[in-house]
Design a protein around this motif. Sequence first.
Motif, PDB file in Angstrom:
ATOM      1  N   PRO A  41      49.803 -10.933  77.570  1.00  0.00           N
ATOM      2  CA  PRO A  41      49.610 -11.889  78.666  1.00  0.00           C
ATOM      3  C   PRO A  41      49.145 -11.219  79.960  1.00  0.00           C
ATOM      4  N   THR A 137      58.420  -3.098  75.459  1.00  0.00           N
ATOM      5  CA  THR A 137      59.095  -3.999  76.407  1.00  0.00           C
ATOM      6  C   THR A 137      60.423  -4.465  75.815  1.00  0.00           C
ATOM      7  N   GLY A 158      61.535 -17.040  73.948  1.00  0.00           N
ATOM      8  CA  GLY A 158      60.200 -16.650  73.487  1.00  0.00           C
ATOM      9  C   GLY A 158      60.265 -15.832  72.214  1.00  0.00           C
ATOM     10  N   SER A 160      59.382 -16.214  69.244  1.00  0.00           N
ATOM     11  CA  SER A 160      58.235 -16.174  68.328  1.00  0.00           C
ATOM     12  C   SER A 160      57.057 -15.413  68.913  1.00  0.00           C
ATOM     13  N   GLY A 161      57.130 -15.018  70.183  1.00  0.00           N
ATOM     14  CA  GLY A 161      55.992 -14.384  70.852  1.00  0.00           C
ATOM     15  C   GLY A 161      55.891 -12.894  70.587  1.00  0.00           C
ATOM     16  N   GLY A 162      54.955 -12.271  71.282  1.00  0.00           N
ATOM     17  CA  GLY A 162      54.713 -10.844  71.080  1.00  0.00           C
ATOM     18  C   GLY A 162      55.956 -10.024  71.337  1.00  0.00           C
ATOM     19  N   VAL A 163      56.519 -10.138  72.530  1.00  0.00           N
ATOM     20  CA  VAL A 163      57.725  -9.374  72.868  1.00  0.00           C
ATOM     21  C   VAL A 163      58.906  -9.880  72.051  1.00  0.00           C
ATOM     22  N   SER A 183      59.610 -23.046  70.345  1.00  0.00           N
ATOM     23  CA  SER A 183      59.414 -24.463  70.008  1.00  0.00           C
ATOM     24  C   SER A 183      59.600 -24.652  68.501  1.00  0.00           C
ATOM     25  N   ASN A 186      57.918 -23.091  65.424  1.00  0.00           N
ATOM     26  CA  ASN A 186      58.124 -21.672  65.087  1.00  0.00           C
ATOM     27  C   ASN A 186      59.524 -21.362  64.566  1.00  0.00           C
ATOM     28  N   TYR A 201      63.375 -25.132  72.527  1.00  0.00           N
ATOM     29  CA  TYR A 201      63.497 -25.367  73.970  1.00  0.00           C
ATOM     30  C   TYR A 201      62.924 -26.715  74.407  1.00  0.00           C
ATOM     31  N   LEU A 244      62.613 -10.542  82.588  1.00  0.00           N
ATOM     32  CA  LEU A 244      61.331  -9.870  82.360  1.00  0.00           C
ATOM     33  C   LEU A 244      60.180 -10.519  83.103  1.00  0.00           C
ATOM     34  N   ILE A 245      60.404 -11.701  83.650  1.00  0.00           N
ATOM     35  CA  ILE A 245      59.282 -12.390  84.269  1.00  0.00           C
ATOM     36  C   ILE A 245      59.553 -12.689  85.747  1.00  0.00           C
ATOM     37  N   VAL A 267      63.498  -6.058  84.276  1.00  0.00           N
ATOM     38  CA  VAL A 267      62.876  -5.138  83.308  1.00  0.00           C
ATOM     39  C   VAL A 267      61.375  -5.034  83.592  1.00  0.00           C
ATOM     40  N   VAL A 269      58.290  -2.820  81.848  1.00  0.00           N
ATOM     41  CA  VAL A 269      57.969  -1.819  80.835  1.00  0.00           C
ATOM     42  C   VAL A 269      57.254  -0.639  81.505  1.00  0.00           C
ATOM     43  N   ASN A 315      51.619 -19.364  74.131  1.00  0.00           N
ATOM     44  CA  ASN A 315      52.202 -19.882  72.890  1.00  0.00           C
ATOM     45  C   ASN A 315      51.796 -19.034  71.691  1.00  0.00           C
TER      46      ASN A 315
END
Length: 324
Positions: A41, A137, A158, A160-163, A183, A186, A201, A244-245, A267, A269, A315
């Motif tokens: 992202p 991360t 999150g 199902s996401g990359g991290v 969601s 997933n 969520y 993280l965000i 956090v 990375v 997503n």
Amino acid sequence: MKAIILKEVGEAENLILADVPVPSIAENEVLVQVKAISVNPVDAYVRRNKPYLDVIYQTTGAEHHVILGWDVAGVVTETGKNVTKFKAGDDVFGNFKFIGQANAYAEYVAAPEKELVLKPANVSFEAAAGATMAAMTAWQSLVNIGKIKKGDKVLIHGASGGVGHYAVQFAKHFGAYVVGVSSAENRDFVLGLGADEFIDYKTQVFEELVTDADIVHDTVWTEDDKHIERSLKALKPGGTLLSLIVYPEPEFIERALREKNVNVLRVNVTPNENYEENMAYVARLLASGEVKTHISHVFPFEEMYKAHALIQTKNTVGKIIVVP
Ligand SMILES: NC(=O)c1ccc[n+]([C@@H]2O[C@H](COP(=O)([O-])OP(=O)(O)OC[C@H]3O[C@@H](n4cnc5c(N)ncnc54)[C@H](OP(=O)(O)O)[C@@H]3O)[C@@H](O)[C@H]2O)c1
């Protein structure tokens, strides 16, 4: 060599294929022939944000002929004179020079030896490229900062996401009880990664379902900016909120500690002193098959713009890979 350059800050279509010189390497660097690249992202964020682009690439003009990207897997073709760790022909992977000028969207990159590790022979370049920034991360968050331990109940947003998909697998590796949030579409994917419970969520209120987590791994920002407030409610006293965000305000951190005895930790990375050791651990988990990179899309180089259009939807399932 071919590279993807950003011809102008803005939309994904501004990422175009171009001919550029092969980079030269410093004494501590290796030249890597890139076999796979992963996008994150932050790549799309930087592409669209002139102030960030200007800081990272020290650009000042209206146009930015820069090469984005920080995550690669490939083959070492040349070594700087102080390099001791690798030789030509070694397969390597890593997240390097983050958040500086790594210029990773290219057929060749110049990367510091300290920011690469050997790719296990039984792991594909695509899977290795995925397990770089996103995996580090999740690792730094849960392991280095969150001090995850056996039996911890860990809520992973999150998932199902990359991290998140690495976070679920790492948490299970350390013996945690994992609640994954994504969601509903997933659900099977997240449970398949090893999560013990799943929360959608979109239809469920996670902080009503979980109020006794030891760790909450929060990668979500919402319009009302209240997501970390909600995450706090999912923790038991003595727990840890990994943000993280959002950069939590000092007042928020103090209040969480005072009222609930919860530690709130930001956090970011970073290639810290544990990076090589942590990446080598991840490489072993990939080699053993205990941790897998789930790749939802592989794009050819000239379709980098499609990878960017997808990653900015927020997503993504697992990782998106681009092959030069
Ligand atoms: N601080 C750091 O060092 C650092 C490093 C890397 C990434 N990040 C940030 O962490 C975030 C995640 O990165 P990523 O690479 O994993 O992104 P990603 O691959 O796009 O994954 C995003 C995930 O978030 C889920 N999601 C969306 N809205 C959600 C919500 N309200 N509640 C729970 N889950 C939700 C999505 O699930 P569905 O598809 O099912 O909606 C998807 O699984 C990004 O914002 C990224 O910028 C921070």
